[in-house]
Design a protein around this motif. Structure first.
Motif, PDB file in Angstrom:
ATOM      1  N   PRO A  42     -15.308  29.671 -10.030  1.00 31.64           N
ATOM      2  CA  PRO A  42     -17.001  29.481  -9.651  1.00 31.64           C
ATOM      3  C   PRO A  42     -17.158  27.929 -10.606  1.00 31.64           C
ATOM      4  CG  PRO A  42     -16.550  31.408 -10.460  1.00 31.64           C
ATOM      5  CD  PRO A  42     -15.243  31.207 -10.481  1.00 31.64           C
ATOM      6  N   ALA A  43     -16.540  27.683 -11.409  1.00 31.84           N
ATOM      7  CA  ALA A  43     -16.742  26.162 -12.423  1.00 31.84           C
ATOM      8  C   ALA A  43     -16.685  25.041 -11.298  1.00 31.84           C
ATOM      9  CB  ALA A  43     -16.068  26.092 -13.508  1.00 31.84           C
ATOM     10  N   GLU A  97     -18.931  32.298  -0.175  1.00 27.14           N
ATOM     11  CA  GLU A  97     -19.516  33.404  -0.861  1.00 27.14           C
ATOM     12  C   GLU A  97     -19.106  33.115  -2.600  1.00 27.14           C
ATOM     13  OE1 GLU A  97     -19.128  38.540  -1.357  1.00 27.14           O
ATOM     14  OE2 GLU A  97     -18.813  37.282   0.611  1.00 27.14           O
ATOM     15  N   PHE A  98     -20.492  33.413  -3.135  1.00 29.42           N
ATOM     16  CA  PHE A  98     -20.373  33.399  -4.454  1.00 29.42           C
ATOM     17  C   PHE A  98     -19.599  34.578  -5.069  1.00 29.42           C
ATOM     18  CE2 PHE A  98     -24.090  30.817  -3.642  1.00 29.42           C
ATOM     19  CZ  PHE A  98     -24.154  29.618  -4.076  1.00 29.42           C
ATOM     20  N   GLY A  99     -18.809  34.280  -5.704  1.00 24.68           N
ATOM     21  CA  GLY A  99     -18.084  35.351  -6.596  1.00 24.68           C
ATOM     22  C   GLY A  99     -19.181  35.675  -7.939  1.00 24.68           C
ATOM     23  N   GLN A 100     -18.381  36.456  -8.858  1.00 26.63           N
ATOM     24  CA  GLN A 100     -19.120  36.768 -10.328  1.00 26.63           C
ATOM     25  C   GLN A 100     -18.595  35.742 -11.220  1.00 26.63           C
ATOM     26  OE1 GLN A 100     -20.506  40.604 -11.237  1.00 26.63           O
ATOM     27  NE2 GLN A 100     -19.308  40.327 -13.240  1.00 26.63           N
ATOM     28  N   ASN A 101     -17.580  36.182 -11.943  1.00 20.85           N
ATOM     29  CA  ASN A 101     -16.948  35.250 -12.788  1.00 20.85           C
ATOM     30  C   ASN A 101     -15.547  34.747 -12.588  1.00 20.85           C
ATOM     31  OD1 ASN A 101     -19.126  35.719 -14.824  1.00 20.85           O
ATOM     32  ND2 ASN A 101     -18.432  37.876 -15.190  1.00 20.85           N
ATOM     33  N   THR A 102     -14.718  35.379 -11.459  1.00 23.54           N
ATOM     34  CA  THR A 102     -13.385  34.975 -11.149  1.00 23.54           C
ATOM     35  C   THR A 102     -13.312  33.885 -10.089  1.00 23.54           C
ATOM     36  OG1 THR A 102     -12.947  37.287 -12.255  1.00 23.54           O
ATOM     37  CG2 THR A 102     -11.336  36.181 -11.041  1.00 23.54           C
ATOM     38  N   ALA A 129      -8.563  21.829 -10.950  1.00 22.58           N
ATOM     39  CA  ALA A 129      -7.172  22.764 -11.212  1.00 22.58           C
ATOM     40  C   ALA A 129      -6.704  23.532  -9.951  1.00 22.58           C
ATOM     41  CB  ALA A 129      -7.327  23.488 -12.325  1.00 22.58           C
ATOM     42  N   GLU A 130      -7.461  23.738  -8.972  1.00 18.37           N
ATOM     43  CA  GLU A 130      -7.345  24.476  -8.026  1.00 18.37           C
ATOM     44  C   GLU A 130      -6.136  23.832  -7.001  1.00 18.37           C
ATOM     45  OE1 GLU A 130     -11.053  22.548  -6.480  1.00 18.37           O
ATOM     46  OE2 GLU A 130     -10.235  23.233  -8.340  1.00 18.37           O
TER      47      GLU A 130
END
Length: 378
Positions: free
Chosen positions: A293-294, A252-257, A46-47
């Motif tokens: 993140p998914a 970089e890994f984000g958290q949930n967004t 979807a990005e």
């Protein structure tokens, strides 16, 4: 406030560099030619600004156990395994051999202890015959170096020397990538180790990108006098690479967004935990591209010509970002090989990708984990 460098405008060719292929890599390439398969990616997610691409994929080696990083010593491929703490070399038949074990590395080596977690033997890099390792153990993250002796097929590791210790460790968010920059300095990514506030504390080594001399000292030109901190406000960066003009990129890994691709400015504040993704704040430097993140969980990255390649774990895809238009990307291997941990440019100029399905979070298939060699189809 978003800060963009001036990117080169031309797209590189994907063929190998015109140089003699070393014996080990030539033999591996011959082995792969006999077993190559072609994989096409699924439609893009979807990005926005994302397209799907196709690539020929060849397996270099299989049967690895939770591998984390690839480096080259005199053009001999070396691999780190997170949980076993082994360093492996690939021989001229495309099989692996144990060079040695990094003592003290433990997958659950954060303050919580235990056997589960994201720590252990993480990133490796080699320079001038010396192997540098980033590992979790004894309640900390630390960086060691040791000489590599011998020839291909009989490499040995020397006595370790700790060049930096006391980096905060946790069961998650240990960072762990090592790489030498074009300035000859050693760079390391560190996560916040679950301590969110440490990323904004410039007296802490966690949640940072660090810059140091090969022996762990503070080099001239660091943005904060007497400090190894090169940039801060990071949650869990796991990929760093430079383009031909010396610009530094970090995943970089984000958290949930939002997960992020950043261009690193000396002394720059990248916002965590106050900001995640593009914030539009004058206080922080925004990423040049962000993903849910998914679709991402970006780990190792590599620059090949005017392209950045990003290995994604949860998103199970390899992303290609053109430096001339870094808000767009092309994805490869989506869902074909599971979680992807690292991507490197091999000595012959080809792109190698490391899968990561045996670390307890993936769904291993027969033969996992493996190194893949890609030929991108324009």
């Amino acid at each position: 406030m978003t800060i963009y460098p001036r990117w080169p405008l031309s797209r590189p060719q994907h063929s190998a560099r015109p140089r003699r292929m070393p014996a080990v890599v030539a033999a591996i390439a011959a082995l792969m030619a006999a077993t190559s398969v072609t994989a096409c990616t699924a439609p893009p997610g979807a990005e926005s600004g994302t397209a799907a691409g196709t690539a020929s994929v060849e397996t270099i080696v299989s049967g690895l156990d939770a591998p984390w990083s690839i480096a080259f010593h005199d053009e001999i491929p070396l691999i780190s395994e997170r949980d076993s703490a082994r360093i492996l070399e690939l021989d001229d038949a495309g099989s692996s051999r144990e060079v040695g074990t990094i003592e003290g590395a433990a997958a659950g080596g954060g303050s919580g202890g235990g056997n589960a977690g994201e720590g252990g033997l993480l990133g490796i890099t080699v320079r001038d015959g010396v192997l540098y390792t980033y590992l979790t153990g004894d309640g900390e993250n630390r960086i060691e170096r040791r000489e590599v002796a011998g020839a291909a097929g009989s490499l040995e590791l020397g006595t370790p020397t700790i060049i930096l210790d006391g980096i905060q460790a946790g069961s998650v968010h240990n960072g762990g990538r090592l790489a030498f920059g074009p300035d000859g300095m050693l760079y390391a990514t560190t996560g916040d180790a679950g301590n969110r506030g440490s990323a904004q504390d410039r007296d802490s080594l966690s949640g940072k990108i660090l810059r140091m001399t090969p022996d762990g000292g503070v080099p001239a030109g660091n943005p904060f006098p007497g400090s190894l901190v090169y940039s801060y406000g990071h949650r869990n960066p796991q990929g760093i690479a430079w383009d031909a003009r010396g610009a530094l990129y970090a995943s970089e890994f984000g958290q949930n967004t939002w997960d992020e691709l950043n261009v690193i400015q000396p002394g720059g504040n990248y916002g965590w935990p106050e900001a995640e993704g593009i914030a539009g704040s004058e206080d922080f430097i925004d990423p040049v591209q962000q993903w849910e993140p998914a679709d991402a969980s970006p780990s190792g990255i590599a620059v090949a010509g005017n392209l950045v390649y990003i290995a994604n774990l949860r998103g199970e895809r390899l992303r290609e970002v053109p430096l001339a238009n870094p808000a767009t990307s092309t994805v490869y291997l989506t869902g074909e090989y599971g979680r992807l941990r690292d991507v490197v440019v091999a000595p012959d100029g080809s792109v190698w990708v490391l899968t990561n399905n045996t670390d307890g979070r993936g769904s291993p298939e027969p033969g996992d984990d493996r190194i893949l060699r890609l030929s991108i189809e324009d």
